[in-house]
Design a protein around this motif. Structure first.
Motif, short mmCIF file in Angstrom:
data_model
loop_
_atom_site.label_atom_id
_atom_site.label_comp_id
_atom_site.label_asym_id
_atom_site.label_seq_id
_atom_site.Cartn_x
_atom_site.Cartn_y
_atom_site.Cartn_z
N LEU A 114 -8.45 28.45 110.23
CA LEU A 114 -8.34 28.93 111.61
C LEU A 114 -8.46 30.44 111.69
O LEU A 114 -9.19 30.98 112.53
CB LEU A 114 -7.01 28.47 112.22
N THR A 115 -7.73 31.16 110.83
CA THR A 115 -7.82 32.63 110.85
C THR A 115 -9.17 33.10 110.36
O THR A 115 -9.71 34.10 110.84
CB THR A 115 -6.69 33.25 110.01
N PHE A 116 -9.74 32.39 109.39
CA PHE A 116 -11.06 32.73 108.88
C PHE A 116 -12.11 32.61 109.99
O PHE A 116 -12.95 33.49 110.18
CB PHE A 116 -11.41 31.82 107.71
N ALA A 117 -12.02 31.52 110.75
CA ALA A 117 -12.97 31.31 111.86
C ALA A 117 -12.79 32.38 112.93
O ALA A 117 -13.77 32.90 113.47
CB ALA A 117 -12.76 29.92 112.45
N SER A 123 -14.65 37.05 115.90
CA SER A 123 -14.30 38.35 116.46
C SER A 123 -15.26 39.44 116.01
O SER A 123 -15.50 40.42 116.73
CB SER A 123 -12.86 38.74 116.07
N GLN A 124 -15.81 39.28 114.81
CA GLN A 124 -16.74 40.27 114.26
C GLN A 124 -18.18 39.98 114.62
O GLN A 124 -19.10 40.63 114.11
CB GLN A 124 -16.57 40.33 112.74
N GLY A 125 -18.40 38.98 115.48
CA GLY A 125 -19.75 38.63 115.87
C GLY A 125 -20.53 37.92 114.79
O GLY A 125 -21.76 37.91 114.80
N GLN A 126 -19.81 37.29 113.85
CA GLN A 126 -20.45 36.61 112.73
C GLN A 126 -20.11 35.12 112.72
O GLN A 126 -20.02 34.49 111.68
CB GLN A 126 -20.01 37.25 111.41
N LEU A 170 -21.55 28.88 118.94
CA LEU A 170 -20.61 29.99 119.15
C LEU A 170 -19.63 29.67 120.28
O LEU A 170 -18.45 30.02 120.20
CB LEU A 170 -21.39 31.27 119.45
N LYS A 171 -20.12 29.02 121.31
CA LYS A 171 -19.23 28.66 122.41
C LYS A 171 -18.21 27.62 121.98
O LYS A 171 -17.03 27.69 122.35
CB LYS A 171 -20.04 28.14 123.60
N CYS A 172 -18.63 26.67 121.16
CA CYS A 172 -17.71 25.65 120.67
C CYS A 172 -16.65 26.27 119.75
O CYS A 172 -15.48 25.87 119.77
CB CYS A 172 -18.47 24.54 119.95
N ILE A 173 -17.06 27.23 118.93
CA ILE A 173 -16.08 27.95 118.10
C ILE A 173 -15.09 28.67 119.00
O ILE A 173 -13.87 28.65 118.76
CB ILE A 173 -16.79 28.94 117.16
N HIS A 174 -15.61 29.32 120.05
CA HIS A 174 -14.77 30.04 121.00
C HIS A 174 -13.74 29.09 121.63
O HIS A 174 -12.54 29.39 121.68
CB HIS A 174 -15.68 30.64 122.09
#
Length: 411
Positions: free
Chosen positions: A307-310, A315-318, A337-341
């Motif tokens: 979770l923190t890794f994701a 957050s870093q645009g990666q 990216l939206k699903c990760i968000h």
């Protein structure tokens, strides 16, 4: 299929899938002896397989404790399991059956091993282990969040646990719980438990040692537990044990029991609420996208959970670095990216900050919706096998966000 449509479909399924996932016990720690090994084709391996099979077969015993042996002479192996926290029979059974498979994966060639979960422990050795107090190896779990008045918490916890120990050693099952008020709105829940084959004196000695460890290494933590092969001690600010099947206290209970307020995190305790369903979905989204399991995932050097890794990658645009390479050609970048968000919004520390189920579906279905920025997930369990049995001096124990810390000390 669009990645949005995929997750909408997944989220619209009955919660049976989440319940099935929650049946996998929450792993806490393990220790494998490296003094000698069992080879894959030795008689010992066959005996070990028979032992684990017998433990699995007897996972339904009423008192949640069972020990047995396998083999003869120098090849004899001793094994036992203990269901902790007086969980219901199905939870106990599932934990033991899972442990008999999991311990082989984690300790494939060890002649001695112990593995702990929230709902059971399993142990085997080529040396006699029955009716014997085992103080090592040990595992400690300290919640990194501290109580506002550590001295008050420690005072209430010490008194309550001392009373629980007195109750536990006086009954054959060697188990007791105790509830104590810290304030008008906060209740401390304590549990102490030994394997029932221990004598009263050995059980008392072990539990008081565990209570001492709580004070030495987890002072002020809002929750903590010490796990050893023969006993466990634990306290939390929420009810984490089955109050229905726990033995009755020495004094009559109040007419109206205090309400339990379990933390809504299936990944931590296997407990459910409206917000935990959202958290569970968020975890699954990140697991599916990354192809990795959150349970047991961390970078040793950085002490990061999935979770923190994701969150850091996003957050870093990666964020695209998180995606499973096998899925790169299947999804559109902005959708991933939206699903990760959205997944990160679902696993925020404060349940109040998490979206509702209906909001998640709306987010997935509306491409023009502006999403709030998620904060860093707070849930992280770091597990490190220590070099020393003195955890306070171990520099290898890691906790980046100081939420939860597990430390396993070898023999």
């Amino acid at each position: 299929m669009s990645v949005f449509r995929f997750f909408i479909t997944l989220f619209s399924l009955p919660l049976l899938s989440l319940t099935t996932e929650a049946q996998i016990p929450n792993y806490v720690g393990h220790n494998c002896s490296n003094t000698t090994t069992i080879t894959s084709y030795s008689t010992n391996q066959s005996d070990l397989n028979s032992l684990l099979s017998a433990l699995s077969t007897n996972a339904n015993v009423a008192n949640g404790f069972y020990n047995t042996t396998s083999g003869e002479g120098p090849d004899k192996i001793y094994g036992l399991f203990l269901c902790t926290a007086r969980h219901v029979a199905t939870v106990c059974r599932d934990c033991v059956k899972y442990a008999t498979r999991d311990v082989i994966q984690r300790c494939p060639v060890a002649n001695e091993a112990v593995i702990w979960y929230d709902s059971c422990l399993l142990r085997y050795s080529d040396e006699w282990i029955f009716s014997t107090l085992a103080e090592e190896p040990s595992c400690r779990v300290c919640n990194g969040a501290r109580y506002t008045d550590p001295g008050l918490l420690n005072s209430v916890q010490t008194k309550a646990m001392s009373e629980a120990i007195g109750q536990a050693v006086s009954v054959q099952e060697r188990f007791a719980t105790k509830e104590a008020n810290i304030s008008e709105s906060e209740t401390l829940y304590s549990l102490v438990q030994c394997t029932p084959d221990l004598s009263r004196d050995d059980c008392d000695k072990g539990l008081r040692l565990g209570m001492e460890w709580l004070g030495n290494f987890c002072f002020g933590a809002i929750g903590a537990q010490i796990l050893r092969p023969s006993f466990i001690v634990r306290y939390e600010l929420y009810s984490f044990y089955d109050e229905v099947s726990a033995p009755p206290p020495a004094t009559p209970p109040p007419a109206t029991p205090p309400p339990a307020t379990p933390p809504p995190e299936y990944a931590m305790e296997g407990l459910f609420s409206v917000k935990s369903d959202v958290f569970s979905f968020g975890v699954m989204v990140l697991e599916i996208i990354s192809g990795k399991k959150n349970n047991g995932f961390y970078f040793y050097e950085r002490c990061e959970s999935l979770l923190t890794f994701a969150w850091k990658l996003w957050s870093q645009g990666q964020g695209m670095q998180l995606i499973d390479p096998q899925l790169v050609q299947s999804f559109v970048e902005f959708e991933v990216l939206k699903c990760i968000h959205i997944g990160l919004l679902c696993v925020q520390k404060d349940p109040v900050d998490r979206p509702t189920m209906s909001s998640v579906i709306l987010m997935l279905g509306n491409e023009n919706l502006t999403l709030p920025r998620p904060t860093e997930p707070a849930f992280f369990v770091g597990r490190v096998v220590a070099e020393s049995a003195t955890p306070s001096t171990d520099n290898n124990v890691c906790s980046v966000n100081e939420v939860t810390l597990s430390d396993v000390s070898p023999r």
